[in-house]
Design a protein around this motif. Structure first.
Motif: not given
Lengths: 299, 297
Positions: B148, B163, B201, B203, B235
């Protein structure tokens, strides 16, 4: 006929306008301007389809009674692009309310209030909220967005009323550009955290103002809500009191652990709250000024 | 004499219970419990050379940042080991990106992830990078692993594009998740195509958007060159750190508290209501690597 007349009279007196005509938004826009041409077919979106255009951002406009929007692109020599949107918000109060979300300084270069950036102009006039944005930031485009904004401003011949609740907020110490008008509970925490729940029963029958007061080092916030009836205001006050008071003998005043004060009251069909005041006196004074304005203006 | 009322007591009366405090502006006091469990690691890595003055990314620096973050996160010795710890050769890997015009996931980062996944033994035909059309892509509907990755930005309704929110394109009607300013976005992570599949994850904090204006919700004036990546397994924890950085930037820029509007409910509730991860700064082990100028957190 008389029935409709009285409804319209009531809405005008209560600060709202009944605008029943569906204007042709494309008539407010130029086909070409200073060498810039309309590039493709205009796009129109209503409450159902706005999500297809700006996804979740649509909810901001829907929370203000959004009616429809036209989106048009302009191009020069097929390269530079300018994006224009005119949102028909149904009435001037909603158009003003959406605009208050972007206002960072007081400016009236366009319409009834504008916010200017190097590459964007946002303004409101009558029932419209207008956005003119240069997508590539070229100097030519930056000049042209001014021409387009001016054209649209001139095309909208009418002006609109401001929300009536604005008249109750004191001018002394007010940070003018901070005034936010709304009637949806999503915006209650926009300046200061108040509650995650709709404890003040805010809906599209209420008119709400949030505003900053004082300077940055001594900031306080005023919340003013006008309800349809005194009973509605009483109910909201009681719910607020349950959350914000821990002392039964001190209705309307709370000292926070950071040393700031919250003061709140109901007056007629209004609820007022002052938050983050640096002193008890300051909080009470701001409330009193607000009440005095109601009484002196017979609101 | 009045008894002082606490923000904690106010929150306890609200739907968010103890969730929101430390991450809402105007809440100067930590309101989360003092859990004694193991902290959730989140790596913040920054490199001032990751982009040039025109904000063009340097692919080599971008890849190195990602790999260094993964080495630290997975406690391995090199990037190859790190990727193998995350991805198996048998995996079918969907890299969930974001294509928002003004602030998309950088292509250079997508390529670095793709190379990493392939270095773990996954052939190209068993991976896919996309944001839209997930439900028509068998890699996403029948895959075994998700990565992600998206930039953080403010958002007119959910507070921020996070996220947690990035999986919204796994549904055909995103507006179903709009009630209460997107409070329950964490339930996206329970969808059959999603649950239990996310391995990583990321970001993107290269040029975050800390304030949005107008229907396009973008103006370059409200971005800055932070040149960072936040990387983690949780996340909620990664988003939570991202919000703190955005809020600090807003405080610095506006020279006073300016809460993100509307408040970012969905991240707090992802913790307290949906138990997807932790948003509590006290339970997050923030590991800072690289450039530390104006780090804000």
């Amino acid at each position: 006929m008389f029935y409709l007349y009285f409804i319209q009279l009531f809405l005008i007196l209560s600060g709202q306008q009944m605008d029943t005509k569906e204007p042709d938004l494309s008539q407010l826009l130029p086909l070409s301007i200073t060498g810039w041409e309309k590039t493709e077919n205009d796009s129109y979106y209503n409450e159902e389809s706005l999500f297809n255009y700006i996804n979740g951002g649509a909810e901001l406009y829907i929370s203000y009674g959004f009616n429809n929007v036209i989106s048009r692109r302009y191009s020069r020599n097929g390269n530079s692009q300018i994006a224009v949107e005119i949102f028909d918000m149904g009435n001037s109060i909603n158009a003003y309310g959406v605009f208050t979300h972007v206002r960072e300084e007081m400016d009236e270069s366009y319409g009834q209030g504008s916010q200017l950036y190097e590459d964007a102009i946002l303004f409101w006039k009558y029932r419209y909220y207008v956005s003119v944005v240069s997508l590539d930031g070229s100097e030519d485009a930056q000049l042209t967005i001014k021409n387009i904004a001016e054209y649209i401003d001139d095309s909208i011949s009418e002006t609109g009323e401001l929300p009536g609740v604005l008249r109750v907020i004191p001018e002394r110490g007010l940070v003018d550009e901070s005034v936010l008008y709304f009637h949806h509970p999503a915006w209650i925490n926009s300046l200061y955290y108040i509650s995650d729940e709709n404890i003040l029963n805010i809906d599209n029958q209420t008119g709400c103002i949030l505003a900053r007061y004082g300077d940055k080092k001594d900031r306080s916030y005023l919340l003013a809500i006008r309800y349809s009836t005194i009973e509605d205001a009483k109910r909201a006050f009681n719910q607020f009191y349950k959350v914000f008071s821990e002392e039964k003998d001190s209705p309307g005043l709370s000292l926070m652990e950071d040393g700031t004060w919250i003061a709140y009251t109901r007056h007629h069909r209004y609820f007022f709250g002052v938050f983050h005041a640096s002193s008890e006196i300051l909080a009470k004074d701001l409330l009193q000024e607000t009440i005095d304005r109601i009484d002196s203006q017979g609101l | 004499m009045l008894k002082k009322i606490t923000r904690r007591s106010l929150l306890k009366k609200s739907a968010l219970a103890t969730a929101a405090g430390a991450l809402y502006l105007n809440f100067p006091y930590p309101l989360f419990g003092n859990g004694s469990g193991q902290k959730t690691p989140v790596v913040l890595i920054r490199d001032e050379n990751v982009m040039d003055e025109s904000r063009k990314f340097n692919p080599g620096v971008m890849k190195e940042m990602l790999n260094q973050a993964l080495i630290r996160l997975t406690k391995t010795k090199n990037a190859g080991e790190a990727w193998k710890k995350l991805i198996n050769p048998e995996d079918v890997v969907g890299i969930k990106s974001n294509v928002w015009n003004y602030l998309p996931t950088p292509k250079e980062l997508e390529m670095a992830i793709k190379e990493g996944v392939m270095s773990a033994g996954v052939p190209e035909e068993r991976l896919s990078i996309r944001d839209r059309g997930l439900l028509d892509d068998p890699v996403f509907t029948g895959g075994t692993a998700l990565i992600n990755v998206r930039p953080m930005r403010t958002h007119d309704w959910s507070g921020v594009g996070s996220l947690i929110k990035n999986y919204i394109t796994f549904v055909r009607k995103p507006s179903m998740y709009h009630p209460d300013t997107c409070a329950d976005l964490a339930t996206l992570w329970k969808l059959p195509f999603v649950e239990g599949k996310t391995r990583l994850n990321i970001l993107v904090m290269m040029t975050p958007l800390f304030n949005g204006v107008g229907p396009h919700h973008y103006n370059k004036k409200y971005t800055w060159e932070y040149k960072g990546l936040l990387v983690g397994f949780d996340p909620v924890a990664v988003d939570s750190v991202g919000i703190r950085i955005l809020q600090e930037k807003r405080r610095e820029f506006f020279d006073e508290d300016r809460p993100i509007k509307p408040p970012v409910k969905h991240i707090f509730l992802a913790d307290t209501r949906h138990h997807l991860g932790t948003a509590d700064p006290a339970k997050i082990d923030l590991i800072k690597l690289g450039w530390d100028k104006d780090i804000l957190v």
